[in-house]
Design an enzyme around this catalytic site. Structure first.
Site: not given
Ligand SMILES: Cc1cc2nc3c(=O)[nH]c(=O)nc-3n(C[C@H](O)[C@H](O)[C@H](O)COP(=O)(O)O)c2cc1C
Length: 406
Positions: A101, A148, A299, A334
Site C-alpha cells: 500500500g 489485490q 504479511h 531477499r
Molecule cells: C509497506 C508495505 C505495505 C504493504 N501493503 C500491503 C497491502 O496493501 N496488501 C497486502 O496484501 N499486503 C501488503 N503488504 C505485505 C506484502 O504484500 C508482503 O506480504 C510482505 O511485504 C512480504 O514480506 P517482505 O516485505 O519481507 O518481502 C505490505 C507490506 C509492506 C512492506
C-alpha cells in the site's frame, strides 16, 4: 544465444543507464539504507516496520538458516533458464513483486513504476488495494498486473468493487485475508505515521529534511495529480492521504468469512488467489472452495506478531495440496538462494515486498529494474551451482533441514 543470456539482456535494457546512486547496490539488502536516507522518517518507518516485537519479521529471515543445499555437479547447466508457467502464462522468473500500500507516497507514481517495470521484465506484480492511484491507471500502464483487494465484510460493497476491478481488465484477483483488524504497529505511532497522515510541525520538518523526496515525490504528485486519496479500497474513492479530521473506513473487515469467499468465487470469473494463509487446514479449505492458488504469508511480519514464517509450513501445505496446485509464498525473501529454497520445497512463485519498494523510492523504474536484475542473476548463478537447468528440476531432496536426522 541461450535464453538465459537473452533474459539478462532484456533486463539490462530495462535498466537503462545505471545512475550513480545504484552503483554500490549489489544485492537487495543494499536498497534499505539508501531508502532510509531518502525518505522522511515516518514513511520509511511505515515500510520497514512490523508488528509489536518483530518476532515474525525476524523469523522470516532466520528460517532460511535452517536449510542448506545439496548440490549436483557435472550436469551441463549451459541451457539453464528460470522461466516458470503460472495460470497459463510464462514468466521470466519464479519471483514477483508483492502488493504494498501507499507506494505513491514513497515514489512518484509508485504503483505504476512497480507494475510497469515488472511487466517490462516479464515478472508478476501485484497492485495493492490500499493504493493512492486509481486501479484503472495501473491496468492501463501494465495490463498483466494482478490486483489485490482488502474486502469489507459486506456483500454489496464487495461485488461493486469486483465489478470495478473486472471492468479495468484485471484477470487475477488476490484477496488478502490476514487483516481482520489493523495490527499493532507501535513503530508507526513512534515515528509519527498514520493514515491519513495528520498535518503537524513534525511532519513538515520530516519533509523539509528530505528535499529530493519533497520535490521529486510530494510536490510533484500534488502539482500534477492533486491530493492523493485511497482510490481502491472500495468501488468509490476513499479518504485523502493528508487530513486532520477524516478517518479511513475499514468497514467491518472482521466480518469477512468463508461464505463471502464462496460468493466471490461465484462472481469472479478470473483467477482467484487467497493471500495470507498460514495453516494446512486453511490451505485445504481454500483449494476446496475454488481458489486457483494461495499465497502463504505472514504479511512480512506486519500482522500477528509471533505468526510463523510461511517457509515453516510450506512443505506440509504442498504435501496436502499436491505439487500441481499453485502454492505461492512471501515474507522475508531477499536472496536468489531464498527463492530457490522455496521453489525446491514446492512453491510456484515467491513474492518480495520491501526491497522493491525501497528500490522504487531510491531510483524509480531504473531502481526496480536493477533490483529485478540482481535477484534474477542470483537465481541464475545458484541454479548453475546447484546443477539444474530449470526450476522444475528443484525438489526437496536438494535441501537438508537443520533438524532432520540425515
Ligand atoms: C509497506 C508495505 C505495505 C504493504 N501493503 C500491503 C497491502 O496493501 N496488501 C497486502 O496484501 N499486503 C501488503 N503488504 C505485505 C506484502 O504484500 C508482503 O506480504 C510482505 O511485504 C512480504 O514480506 P517482505 O516485505 O519481507 O518481502 C505490505 C507490506 C509492506 C512492506
Amino acid at each position: 544465444m541461450s535464453e538465459n543470456k537473452q533474459d539478462a539482456q532484456g533486463l539490462a535494457m530495462a535498466c537503462k543507464k545505471m545512475p550513480k546512486i545504484l552503483e554500490d547496490i549489489l544485492c537487495l539488502h543494499d536498497f534499505e539504507l539508501k531508502a532510509r536516507q531518502k525518505l522522511p522518517r515516518p514513511i520509511f518507518g511505515y515500510i520497514a516496520g512490523a508488528a509489536e516485537d518483530n518476532m515474525s519479521l525476524d523469523d522470516n529471515r532466520t528460517v532460511f538458516q535452517d536449510y542448506r543445499f545439496i548440490t549436483q555437479v557435472l550436469t551441463d547447466v549451459s541451457q539453464r533458464h528460470q522461466k516458470i508457467e503460472l495460470f497459463g502464462k510464462t514468466y521470466n522468473s519464479p519471483f514477483g513483486i508483492a502488493p504494498m500500500g501507499l507506494n505513491a507516497l514513497s515514489t512518484y507514481r509508485g504503483d505504476v513504476v512497480l507494475a510497469h517495470t515488472a511487466q517490462a521484465a516479464n515478472i508478476v506484480s501485484i497492485m495493492s488495494g490500499s493504493s493512492l492511484i486509481p486501479l484503472e491507471a495501473v491496468a492501463k500502464a501494465a495490463p498483466n498486473t494482478w490486483f489485490q483487494a482488502y474486502l469489507p465484510g459486506d456483500t454489496s460493497r464487495i461485488l461493486a468493487l469486483l465489478d470495478r476491478i473486472k471492468s479495468a481488465g484485471y484477470q487475477t484477483l488476490v484477496i488478502t485475508v490476514d487483516i481482520p483488524v489493523s495490527a499493532n504497529r507501535e513503530n508507526n505511532v513512534r515515528s509519527g505515521f498514520s493514515t491519513p497522515l495528520r498535518p503537524s510541525l513534525r511532519l513538515v520538518w520530516d519533509g523539509l529534511t528530505r528535499l529530493s523526496w519533497l520535490f521529486g515525490t510530494f510536490f510533484r504528485t500534488f502539482m500534477k495529480h492533486g491530493m492523493p486519496h485511497f482510490e481502491n479500497s472500495f468501488a468509490t474513492r476513499g479518504a485523502p492521504i493528508l487530513s486532520a479530521h477524516v478517518d479511513r473506513d475499514f468497514s467491518a473487515r472482521d466480518h469477512l468469512n468463508w461464505e463471502h469467499f464462496k460468493q466471490i468465487r461465484q462472481y469472479w470469473q478470473g483467477q482467484l488467489v487467497i493471500k495470507g494463509i498460514l495453516s494446512v487446514k486453511d490451505a485445504r479449505l481454500a483449494k476446496e472452495m475454488g481458489a486457483d492458488g494461495i499465497i502463504l504469508s505472514n504479511h512480512g511480519g506486519r500482522q500477528l506478531d509471533g505468526a510463523t514464517s510461511p517457509m515453516r509450513i510450506l512443505p506440509d501445505v504442498v504435501q496436502a495440496l499436491g505439487t500441481d496446485y499453485p502454492v505461492m509464498i512471501d515474507s522475508g525473501f531477499r536472496r536468489g538462494s531464498d527463492v530457490l529454497k522455496a521453489v525446491a520445497l514446492g512453491a510456484k512463485m515467491v513474492f518480495v515486498g520491501r526491497p522493491f519498494n525501497y528500490a522504487a523510492a531510491v531510483a524509480g523504474d531504473v531502481g526496480v529494474a536493477h533490483a529485478i536484475h540482481l535477484l534474477h542473476d542470483e537465481v541464475d548463478r545458484n541454479m548453475a551451482m546447484l546443477g539444474v537447468n530449470t526450476c522444475d528440476e528443484l525438489n526437496p531432496s536438494m535441501l537438508i533441514h537443520r533438524c532432520s536426522s540425515n
